[in-house]
Design a protein around this motif. Structure first.
Motif, PDB file in Angstrom:
ATOM      1  N   PHE A 311      15.509 -39.455 -14.884  1.00 20.69           N
ATOM      2  CA  PHE A 311      16.294 -40.613 -15.288  1.00 20.69           C
ATOM      3  C   PHE A 311      17.787 -40.409 -15.048  1.00 20.69           C
ATOM      4  O   PHE A 311      18.533 -41.381 -14.918  1.00 20.69           O
ATOM      5  N   TYR A 312      18.236 -39.164 -14.986  1.00 23.94           N
ATOM      6  CA  TYR A 312      19.635 -38.859 -14.700  1.00 23.94           C
ATOM      7  C   TYR A 312      19.721 -38.005 -13.438  1.00 23.94           C
ATOM      8  O   TYR A 312      18.798 -37.232 -13.139  1.00 23.94           O
ATOM      9  N   PRO A 313      20.795 -38.130 -12.666  1.00 23.78           N
ATOM     10  CA  PRO A 313      20.927 -37.308 -11.458  1.00 23.78           C
ATOM     11  C   PRO A 313      20.984 -35.823 -11.800  1.00 23.78           C
ATOM     12  O   PRO A 313      21.444 -35.434 -12.878  1.00 23.78           O
ATOM     13  N   GLU A 314      20.538 -35.008 -10.875  1.00 20.75           N
ATOM     14  CA  GLU A 314      20.399 -33.579 -11.136  1.00 20.75           C
ATOM     15  C   GLU A 314      21.716 -32.893 -11.468  1.00 20.75           C
ATOM     16  O   GLU A 314      21.726 -31.851 -12.120  1.00 20.75           O
ATOM     17  N   TRP A 315      22.841 -33.460 -11.036  1.00 23.29           N
ATOM     18  CA  TRP A 315      24.126 -32.799 -11.280  1.00 23.29           C
ATOM     19  C   TRP A 315      24.588 -32.938 -12.729  1.00 23.29           C
ATOM     20  O   TRP A 315      25.524 -32.246 -13.142  1.00 23.29           O
ATOM     21  N   THR A 316      23.968 -33.807 -13.525  1.00 22.08           N
ATOM     22  CA  THR A 316      24.351 -33.919 -14.928  1.00 22.08           C
ATOM     23  C   THR A 316      23.750 -32.743 -15.705  1.00 22.08           C
ATOM     24  O   THR A 316      22.626 -32.314 -15.435  1.00 22.08           O
ATOM     25  N   PRO A 317      24.474 -32.215 -16.692  1.00 23.51           N
ATOM     26  CA  PRO A 317      24.005 -30.996 -17.377  1.00 23.51           C
ATOM     27  C   PRO A 317      22.767 -31.196 -18.234  1.00 23.51           C
ATOM     28  O   PRO A 317      22.134 -30.218 -18.622  1.00 23.51           O
ATOM     29  N   PHE A 318      22.391 -32.440 -18.525  1.00 22.40           N
ATOM     30  CA  PHE A 318      21.258 -32.707 -19.415  1.00 22.40           C
ATOM     31  C   PHE A 318      20.058 -33.314 -18.682  1.00 22.40           C
ATOM     32  O   PHE A 318      19.099 -33.766 -19.306  1.00 22.40           O
ATOM     33  N   ALA A 319      20.098 -33.335 -17.353  1.00 21.12           N
ATOM     34  CA  ALA A 319      19.030 -33.981 -16.589  1.00 21.12           C
ATOM     35  C   ALA A 319      17.702 -33.247 -16.715  1.00 21.12           C
ATOM     36  O   ALA A 319      17.649 -32.018 -16.701  1.00 21.12           O
ATOM     37  N   VAL A 320      16.627 -34.026 -16.837  1.00 27.74           N
ATOM     38  CA  VAL A 320      15.262 -33.498 -16.834  1.00 27.74           C
ATOM     39  C   VAL A 320      14.570 -33.997 -15.566  1.00 27.74           C
ATOM     40  O   VAL A 320      14.546 -35.201 -15.303  1.00 27.74           O
TER      41      VAL A 320
END
Length: 523
Positions: A311-320
């Motif tokens: 749901f979030y791009p891989e570069w975000t620290p909380f991405a799953v």
């Protein structure tokens, strides 16, 4: 698609002439942009965010590509308790007109924005108070814990810093703000008309002397015309080029498609969960597994975008990374849910075909190849997809002006400035203003509410991971088919150009050749 694009470029080569009015003394050359979006006014409330993007205006905080926040015009932002924040300005800041940027000047902007800006009102909790607590210090108190404040201060439509007194003095005659030096950025406004914005170097800029004598921004709605302007030497940088133009650009000497910078945007898929077939959670689970996200990113969009793996791009620290293509699993889920393969390979249940209407819109031409790829991919699982293009996707989704089951819209999982809380509340919380699919999940609602009052980064990360588990695995309703990267077309002179995070196209170090991206650390 490529042949059509080339024919349009040839047609525009015959008829296109762009003439910039910008003239500067000396041998230095201004940076010339062509963009699709027209700046309609110098009103800082409704149109000021454009001035931040082109180097005239600045914010209190800055969101960067590492997914974190840093002071910009602030020297520091400190939280003394769950409700109280201390905003401390840098020393020596001045508006381009020479007036001091102190606590009183910033408070005047804040109060003016809270009165006139719907964006500021939506991002700052009602009942929040602001008080001058020092010459360069403002104390802010919220009525309840609000970790979203940092992102709000980094959002270009919340508190863009300008000379509120000068703006009030012109009433609604915003044309008089040209030359008034109401902002703090490296370039100041000279003029704005229907065709062009012209900016000139502000010699007194606080971070250092700007590298360019000025900047011009011409408004050219047609993408082919913008690209041709760069090819013909009438512009240096074209903003918002369609990805479908990449093969033509790559084959053309003297112009280059630059891309790859992280962006908060992406194409969001919204499912209508209050009617068949997506009122069936198993159909939603099957659909999300039937789409080949790698094919969309790598083959359809030429690797210009980032593949959606969650749901979030891989570069975000909380991405799953829990969003996977698994066609066999999708078929199995549909079989078990009673959707069986019928005529022409389309699944049926109780005499009803698995038919869905997918909405796209012409303002995003890259949605054409994306939707066609999805149509072919979903057919392999037994979905029959009908693609419809509508002039206003927001009107169609919000007001049901067209029948729809699945809509694609360019709206990332994070707002400008990096906020995730507001997007989750608007799109996924029960009754959210953009929850057009009428989705409701009590577990998700509880997680979002807790996130909105949680400051601890580790705790927030845990909550966001749980939220992603619900959104993608347990009860999917919205997901992303790709994540945008910022992209531009440039000439040879600007081959090494790179914009800042979040559509900051110009900063004080921007120039031809190699240069660093400023981080605005406290000196």
């Amino acid at each position: 698609m490529e042949v059509i694009f080339m024919k349009k470029l040839i047609l525009f080569a015959v008829c296109l002439v762009l003439v910039s009015n910008v003239v500067f003394a000396g041998d230095e050359e201004a940076l010339r942009f062509v963009t699709s979006f027209k700046i309609r006014s110098l009103d800082p409330v409704t149109q000021g965010f454009w001035l931040a993007e082109y180097g005239a205006a600045e914010l209190l905080m800055q969101y960067r590509s590492d997914g974190r926040y840093y002071p910009w015009l602030l020297k520091s932002l400190d939280r003394s308790d769950d409700l109280t924040w201390i905003l401390t300005l840098r020393e020596g800041l001045r508006f381009q007109n020479g007036k001091a940027v102190d606590a009183a000047a910033v408070l005047a902007v804040i109060e003016r924005q809270m009165e006139h800006s719907a964006s500021a009102q939506s991002r700052i909790p009602e009942g929040t108070t602001f008080e001058i607590s020092g010459p360069l210090e403002i104390t802010l108190k919220t009525p309840e814990p609000y970790p979203g404040l940092v992102a709000a201060l980094a959002h270009e439509s919340t508190f863009l810093i300008y000379d509120a007194e000068a703006v009030d003095a012109v009433g609604e005659n915003y044309d008089k703000l040209a030359g008034a030096g109401i902002y703090t950025g490296p370039y100041s406004v000279v003029s704005l008309d229907d065709q062009e914005l012209i900016l000139e170097r502000y010699e007194g800029y606080w971070a250092g002397r700007p590298a360019l004598p000025g900047v011009s921004v011409q408004f050219v709605p047609d993408a082919q015309a913008r690209i041709l302007a760069v090819q013909n030497g009438e512009a240096d940088i074209c903003n918002y080029p369609p990805i479908q133009a990449k093969p033509v650009i790559d084959a053309t000497e003297g112009i280059h498609l630059l891309y790859g910078w992280p962006s908060a945007g992406g194409f969001r898929a919204i499912l209508k969960t209050n009617k068949a077939p997506f009122d069936d959670i198993e159909v939603r689970k099957a659909l999300i597994r039937s789409i080949d996200y790698a094919e969309i990113a790598h083959d359809v969009l030429y690797d210009v975008v980032l593949q959606a793996t969650g749901f979030y791009p891989e570069w975000t620290p909380f991405a799953v990374q829990n969003q996977h293509t698994d066609l066999e699993a999708a078929k199995r889920i549909l079989d078990e849910a009673g959707w069986l393969v019928g005529n022409e390979g389309i699944r049926e249940k109780d005499g009803t075909r698995l038919h869905i209407v997918l909405l796209i819109y012409p303002q995003q031409p890259d949605l054409v190849p994306i939707s066609e790829a999805m149509q072919a991919q979903l057919r392999k699982a037994g979905f029959e997809v009908e693609i419809k293009s509508v002039d206003s996707i927001l009107d169609a989704l919000a007001n049901n002006t067209e029948p729809w089951d699945l809509g694609l819209t360019s709206s990332g999982p994070m707002a400008f400035g990096g906020a995730v809380d507001v997007r989750l509340m608007n799109y996924h919380y029960t009754g959210g203003v953009r929850n057009w699919g009428h989705y409701s999940n009590p577990e998700l609602d509880a997680l979002i509410k807790e996130l909105c009052v949680t400051f601890d980064e580790a705790a927030r990360s845990t909550l966001l991971q749980q939220i992603q588990e619900v959104l993608i695995e347990k009860d999917p309703q919205q997901f992303f088919v790709e994540f945008h990267t910022d992209r531009v077309v440039v000439n040879d002179k600007y081959k090494q150009y790179h914009p800042g995070m979040g559509l900051y196209f110009v900063h004080y170090l921007t120039r031809p050749g190699e240069y660093d991206t400023p981080t605005f650390e406290v000196k």
